[in-house]
Design an enzyme around this catalytic site. Structure first.
Site, PDB file in Angstrom:
ATOM      1  N   LYS A  35       0.810  -1.286  -0.063  1.00 17.80           N
ATOM      2  CA  LYS A  35       0.081   0.081  -0.210  1.00 17.80           C
ATOM      3  C   LYS A  35       0.925   1.251   0.162  1.00 17.80           C
ATOM      4  O   LYS A  35       2.113   1.253   0.261  1.00 17.80           O
ATOM      5  CB  LYS A  35      -0.964   0.207   1.194  1.00 17.80           C
ATOM      6  CG  LYS A  35      -0.264  -0.218   2.510  1.00 17.80           C
ATOM      7  CD  LYS A  35      -1.255  -0.577   3.887  1.00 17.80           C
ATOM      8  CE  LYS A  35      -0.296  -0.633   4.948  1.00 17.80           C
ATOM      9  NZ  LYS A  35      -0.936  -1.337   5.985  1.00 17.80           N
ATOM     10  N   TYR A 255      15.229  29.777   9.578  1.00 23.05           N
ATOM     11  CA  TYR A 255      13.833  30.434   9.849  1.00 23.05           C
ATOM     12  C   TYR A 255      13.771  30.407  11.349  1.00 23.05           C
ATOM     13  O   TYR A 255      14.197  29.618  12.088  1.00 23.05           O
ATOM     14  CB  TYR A 255      12.964  29.529   9.344  1.00 23.05           C
ATOM     15  CG  TYR A 255      12.635  29.807   7.721  1.00 23.05           C
ATOM     16  CD1 TYR A 255      12.342  30.987   7.307  1.00 23.05           C
ATOM     17  CD2 TYR A 255      12.629  28.848   7.020  1.00 23.05           C
ATOM     18  CE1 TYR A 255      12.114  31.332   6.113  1.00 23.05           C
ATOM     19  CE2 TYR A 255      12.363  28.937   5.648  1.00 23.05           C
ATOM     20  CZ  TYR A 255      12.288  30.619   5.205  1.00 23.05           C
ATOM     21  OH  TYR A 255      12.038  30.734   3.746  1.00 23.05           O
TER      22      TYR A 255
HETATM   23  C1  LIG Z   1      -0.031  -2.206   6.595  1.00 24.55           C
HETATM   24  C2  LIG Z   1      -0.621  -3.615   7.225  1.00 24.55           C
HETATM   25  C3  LIG Z   1       0.454  -4.823   7.039  1.00 24.55           C
HETATM   26  C4  LIG Z   1       1.752  -4.642   6.927  1.00 24.55           C
HETATM   27  O1  LIG Z   1       2.231  -3.884   8.507  1.00 24.55           O
HETATM   28  P1  LIG Z   1       3.804  -3.563   8.428  1.00 24.55           P
HETATM   29  O2  LIG Z   1       3.846  -3.246   9.819  1.00 24.55           O
HETATM   30  O3  LIG Z   1       4.430  -2.604   7.384  1.00 24.55           O
HETATM   31  O4  LIG Z   1       4.367  -5.154   8.177  1.00 24.55           O
HETATM   32  C5  LIG Z   1      -0.221  -6.033   7.224  1.00 24.55           C
HETATM   33  N1  LIG Z   1      -1.546  -6.115   7.312  1.00 24.55           N
HETATM   34  C6  LIG Z   1      -2.583  -5.221   7.421  1.00 24.55           C
HETATM   35  C7  LIG Z   1      -3.858  -5.353   7.478  1.00 24.55           C
HETATM   36  C8  LIG Z   1      -1.915  -3.756   6.925  1.00 24.55           C
HETATM   37  O5  LIG Z   1      -2.986  -2.623   6.910  1.00 24.55           O
END
Ligand SMILES: *Cc1c(COP(=O)(O)O)cnc(C)c1O
Length: 361
Positions: A35, A255
């Protein structure tokens, strides 16, 4: 000399990290979680490199369709499922599997008239309290899904940990026990483990593990490095030193003048800022790797630039390469200095950064 920051993506390291997942969970299949543009690494390139993964997971349908358009044929799971019935034929036509986590989705599937059957993952809320059906709803959802003509037999079962990155958390144990209570008599394939659980909870591996962060070489457990878990960083974010100036003791930099030189020193200006995704909240003292040594961020992060303290007699010259994170400098350390997590740093990289994909070691 290009002054655009560069994110080098080491695809061989990605393959190595996937192997590492397989070593840790030898009896499980790997659902690689891609994702948010594969955690900022580039969705399609990462998917193409993860040839040994059994399937991919994304949050949303547009991410899945982008993978299909690019010719990726492995199964893809939509972690947030679908939003409306009209999407179901698209899922079927593109061989997308869907998570079911609420009643609306169940009803849409019951009413669907499709030319085939969809693969479904039933998500149970065992304590995260984000997505998923309540444990009391499990028996009914399970039964009704089995009766749906639009659903393939063999409903996969899943849940998600809220505290897997906290060693010895009671919550994790409770979630696992609840999942087991509901699912242990079911023959269907099951999945619980994210990266943190893959590393620290072997008893949670089940049929499918779901690594995200660790594929990119980063430790999902706080205060530990990816290296400790034999992971290799995939991204190397770098830019160039574009200016150097001497400041006198007492002068401020940047800044708000929030950093003041205690002694006369040289300040280096590096062409990367929050407009590229470097965290604006990185505090004074955040490490930056500059041609073989670590220097410290001083002054506020600007949109296009950061300033670092080079000391009294720097040997670097304009054009020197600075690494913001990568094999030379763990992103976990930068995240800590910016009061955030590596996940957010990776997702925040903007399209101004030039991506280069490296295949060799
Ligand atoms: C993002 C996600 C993962 C992976 O998580 P990590 O901590 O990056 O390994 C696994 N399962 C679900 C349902 C997620 O949303």
């Amino acid at each position: 000399m290009s002054r655009r920051p560069v994110a080098q993506i080491n695809l061989a390291a990605l393959g190595h990290n996937l192997q590492r997942v397989q070593q840790l969970a030898p009896a499980s299949k790997v659902l690689a979680v891609l994702k948010a543009n594969a955690y900022g690494h580039g969705l399609v390139k990462v998917a193409q490199a993860l040839t040994a993964a059994d399937a991919f997971a994304v949050a949303r349908i547009d991410e899945a369709l982008a993978l299909r358009t690019a010719g990726i044929v492995k199964p893809i799971v939509l972690l947030e499922g679908f939003y409306e019935a009209a999407e179901l034929p698209i899922l079927l036509a593109n061989n997308l599997q869907t998570v079911v986590h609420n009643e609306l989705q169940l009803m849409a599937l019951e009413q669907a008239e499709l030319d085939g059957q969809l693969k479904v993952w039933l998500k149970i809320d065992t304590g995260m309290h984000r997505l998923g059906i309540a444990p009391e709803q499990f028996a009914e959802f399970y039964r009704r899904l089995w009766q749906c003509p639009a659903v393939q037999p063999g409903i996969r079962l899943m849940s998600h940990f809220c505290c897997a990155d906290i060693p010895g958390s009671d919550k994790t144990e409770q979630q696992q026990a609840l999942f087991q209570l509901l699912c242990s008599d079911k023959a269907e394939q099951q999945s619980l483990a994210n990266s943190a659980a893959i590393i620290s909870l072997p008893q949670s591996h089940a049929d499918w593990v779901r690594p995200g962060l660790m594929l990119h070489g980063i430790s999902p457990l706080p205060n530990q490095s990816g290296q400790q878990h034999q992971l290799q960083p995939v991204m190397r974010l770098s830019s160039r030193l574009i200016a150097m100036r001497q400041v006198q003791a007492g002068e401020t930099v940047g800044y708000g003048g929030n950093w003041q030189a205690k002694v006369t020193t040289w300040i280096g200006v590096i062409a990367i800022g929050y407009g590229d995704g470097y965290p604006r909240h990185a505090s004074n003292g955040t490490p930056v790797w500059l041609e073989g040594r670590e220097v410290q961020l001083v002054g506020r992060v600007s949109m296009d630039m950061i300033t670092v303290d080079l000391g009294e007699c720097p040997t670097e010259t304009i054009g020197a390469e600075a690494v913001l994170w990568g094999p030379e400098l763990a992103i976990e350390r930068v995240a800590q200095c910016a009061d955030t997590i590596p996940y957010e740093l990776l997702c925040n990289i903007t399209p101004r950064v030039n991506y280069q994909y490296l295949t060799g070691q």
